[in-house]
Design an enzyme around this catalytic site. Structure first.
Site, PDB file in Angstrom:
ATOM      1  N   GLU A   1      -9.061  73.530 -71.676  1.00  0.00           N
ATOM      2  CA  GLU A   1      -9.100  74.661 -70.758  1.00  0.00           C
ATOM      3  C   GLU A   1      -7.729  75.310 -70.567  1.00  0.00           C
ATOM      4  OE1 GLU A   1     -11.755  75.952 -70.024  1.00  0.00           O
ATOM      5  OE2 GLU A   1     -13.221  74.363 -70.333  1.00  0.00           O
TER       6      GLU A   1
ATOM      7  N   HIS B   1     -18.954  79.283 -78.553  1.00  0.00           N
ATOM      8  CA  HIS B   1     -18.809  77.836 -78.688  1.00  0.00           C
ATOM      9  C   HIS B   1     -19.413  77.337 -79.996  1.00  0.00           C
ATOM     10  CE1 HIS B   1     -18.489  78.548 -74.332  1.00  0.00           C
ATOM     11  NE2 HIS B   1     -17.637  77.542 -74.347  1.00  0.00           N
TER      12      HIS B   1
END
Length: 678
Positions: A369, A456
């Site tokens: 992240e 993703h």
């Protein structure tokens, strides 16, 4: 076929490209149109290399970096003139990287008539003497927008964005900001609105949906999420050493050694910073959810290891490379099964998982992240289409790097993403880098529609490339985990090691990629990075070519399974709906005629590739058609290896690649081509 023109519908919002990229380490000034003639000899044997110290990025102090930024800002008008930008265009300095040999890589945004240009970012490389060596642009389109007065009311654009946010799961369209911009990332630049809608997605993730709308027609041009949702992990990192701060008899989770990073307890809130973790003991948590500080300790450790990874691996001081720490928030929301980086608050946030029983505060979560923050503050890869896949893959790549760097016995490094979360309930990871398709949705290799996948899943192409570049193909066991990585062409790839692969990816991200870089652009960018770091005749450079070819992006270093290759890597601009351009390769020292299976590998960056007609011209002057014109082929770029029966041609002589754009609106660059004699 005669030249034609047509009215072009906009490209799909999920497919943005860079129309000018790097090939090898050849110097390139963006405005130049080069003849492309070159003589090529068979490639020399590839040797493993060390990083060329001249091309290693210096570790700048915050004051040194600030001074370089000030200098670039002072000279931005002169830089704009030297690049041939129009009178309405201005540059805005965003970042700078300095190499040991004095080369500066300066990243700019652009404005036009005072409006931000989306897709106008570029990187300018200058020598120590100030001469321009290379320019990488997010878009090669000429900025000439005739109409700057909207035909669509600003409020209508905002309403469209709100409706789109609701369709994507936003439960609270709390705020709408709308600004006029120039949209230049795809097609012809136009006046547009960028609308930002705040609120929450249906899973509770803060939502900042950006919607770009044509200000003259009202048509949606592009959209992306401003906040990236990530992966979680329900297991901790064991007993670790934390850097904290003591004031009197009180300790806080404040890391003075890493830019003042702080870790806060939101106590199930969803706004603000919460309360800084503070207590009378310097022992944090008890390894279970019964103590709120356990999640704080994991988050603090993750931020600590991510900072150290970037500093000790790349010389980067913090997310923005300015020595300033971000901050972390834990215990976000109620039963929130996710974690995310938010660039607007410059912070990392973790939920507590289903039933608030498993905080998602594992090491690879932090690495993944927080790497979104690094990408946001460097290349700024758009979070949609192929560039979005590269954005996600970059976080997977560096998150994996953090996990290996930490060398934590409780969470050994691996090439599995989110392996301890078990969101699926079957003990499987979220993603597999050695064979991405094992997750049931990710792409192992590139294909023309890969940019339409969720980011993703489209990230699988780059994840697979990175694994192959690091470890190579085939079966092996690493840290107790078994891998068996295939290749699309069935040929083996020899890895160069994770450390070198990370250096190549980081240099490409920080000095070669732009907001619209796609997979073809990532190949040329990583090749340029490998060439600068290790040399174009090195084993590392060859491995980058082979690893990309193994995921169907470009050709092998030998043009296929073997043989002798002759290559021209001098970039050649392809004019819009103009005359054909020709790039030459001179072959000598061979006997007899060319083979019946001559391999011709072509790497072209060009939006709407159907405009292109490509021919191979042999030494006799005979032309062999490689690619026909197609008005319906709206995909981007040509990365193909063609087989030509050239047995009637003498092997020696000048071989030519002839490329012509036969329709208006799109331009591009011939980055590289080669002929291979099996």
């Amino acid at each position: 076929m005669s030249s034609t023109s047509r009215r072009r519908t906009s490209h799909t919002p999920h497919h943005r490209t860079a129309t000018l990229a790097l090939a090898g380490v050849a110097a390139l000034i963006a405005a130049a149109v080069q003849a492309g003639a070159a003589s090529a000899a068979p490639a020399a044997a590839h040797r493993a290399g060390r990083i060329d110290p001249a091309h290693a990025a210096l570790r700048l102090t915050p004051s040194q970096r600030a001074e370089l930024l000030r200098h670039a800002d002072a000279g931005r008008a002169a830089t704009a003139r030297s690049l041939g930008l129009g009178g309405k265009e201005k540059l805005v300095v965003r970042d700078v990287v300095k190499d040991a040999d004095g080369t500066l890589h300066t990243r700019y945004e652009r404005t036009y008539a005072g409006l931000p240009v989306l897709g106008g970012d570029l990187v300018v490389d200058t020598t120590g003497s100030g001469a321009t060596r290379r320019v990488v642009r997010a878009s090669n389109a000429v900025l000439d927008v005739a109409r700057l007065t909207p035909a669509v009311p600003r409020a209508d654009a905002g309403k469209q964005a709100v409706r789109r946010a609701e369709a994507l799961g936003s439960t609270k369209s709390a705020e709408v900001s709308v600004r006029k911009v120039i949209w230049a990332a795809t097609g012809r630049p136009v006046l547009a609105y960028e609308s930002v809608v705040g609120g929450l997605q249906d899973d509770g993730t803060p939502n900042e949906l950006h919607v770009v709308t044509d200000a003259l027609t009202g048509k949606k041009l592009f959209e992306y999420q401003g906040v990236r949702t990530g992966i979680g992990n329900t297991q901790y990192s064991g007993q670790v050493t934390l850097t904290t701060t003591q004031s009197g008899s009180t300790y806080t989770l404040t890391d003075g050694a890493r830019g003042g990073h702080k870790t806060y307890n939101l106590n199930h809130g969803t706004s603000g910073t919460g309360t800084l973790f503070s207590q009378s003991s310097d022992t944090w948590g008890n390894g279970t959810t019964s103590n709120a500080a356990t999640a704080g300790a994991d988050a603090h450790y993750g931020a600590q290891e991510t900072w150290d990874f970037y500093k000790n691996t790349f010389g980067r001081s913090g997310i923005k490379n300015n020595g300033v720490g971000a901050y972390s928030r834990v215990h976000y929301g109620n039963s929130y099964v996710n974690a995310f980086w938010d660039d607007s608050c410059f912070c990392m946030t973790y939920g507590d998982g289903s039933g608030n029983a498993d905080p998602l505060t594992a090491l690879d979560v932090a690495g993944h992240e927080m790497s979104h923050g690094v990408t946001s503050n460097t290349a700024g890869l758009d979070y949609s289409g192929e560039s979005g896949g590269l954005n996600e893959a970059t976080s997977d790549i560096f998150g994996t790097g953090v996990e290996f760097y930490a060398n934590n016995a409780s969470d050994p490094g691996d090439y599995l993403i989110g392996e301890k979360i078990d969101i699926n309930g079957d003990g499987t990871p979220l993603r597999y880098m050695d064979k991405p398709s094992k997750d049931g949705g990710s792409a192992d290799s590139w294909y023309s529609g890969v940019g339409n996948l969720d980011v993703h899943y489209s990230s699988g192409v780059a994840n697979h490339f990175f694994y192959l570049l690091s470890e190579g193909s085939g079966a092996k066991v690493i840290n107790g985990v078994s891998y068996d990585s295939p290749t699309a062409d069935g040929l083996p790839v020899t890895g160069i090691g994770r450390d070198k692969a990370l250096q190549i990816w980081y240099r490409a991200l920080t000095t070669k990629f732009t907001s619209t870089t796609n997979y073809a652009g990532a190949r040329t960018g990583t090749l340029a990075a490998a060439g600068e770091l290790y040399g174009t005749s090195s084993a590392e450079y060859k491995a980058v070519q082979d690893a990309w070819a193994a995921v169907k992006v470009g050709s092998r270093s030998g043009g296929g399974g073997g043989g002798t290759s002759y290559e021209n890597s001098t970039p050649l601009s392809i004019p819009d709906n103009g005359p054909a351009v020709t790039s030459n390769i001179t072959v000598s020292g061979r006997s007899g005629n060319a083979p019946s299976n001559l391999q011709v590998s072509v790497d072209i960056t060009h939006t709407w590739r159907g405009d292109l007609v490509i021919d191979l011209v042999g030494p006799s002057g005979t032309a062999y058609r490689l690619k026909n014109f197609s008005s319906s082929d709206s995909a981007d770029n040509v990365n193909e290896t063609y087989t030509v029966n050239a047995s009637s041609e003498p092997a020696n002589g000048t071989w030519k690649l002839r490329v012509q754009d036969q329709a208006t609106y799109d331009t591009g660059t011939l980055n590289d081509w080669k002929v291979t004699f099996p």
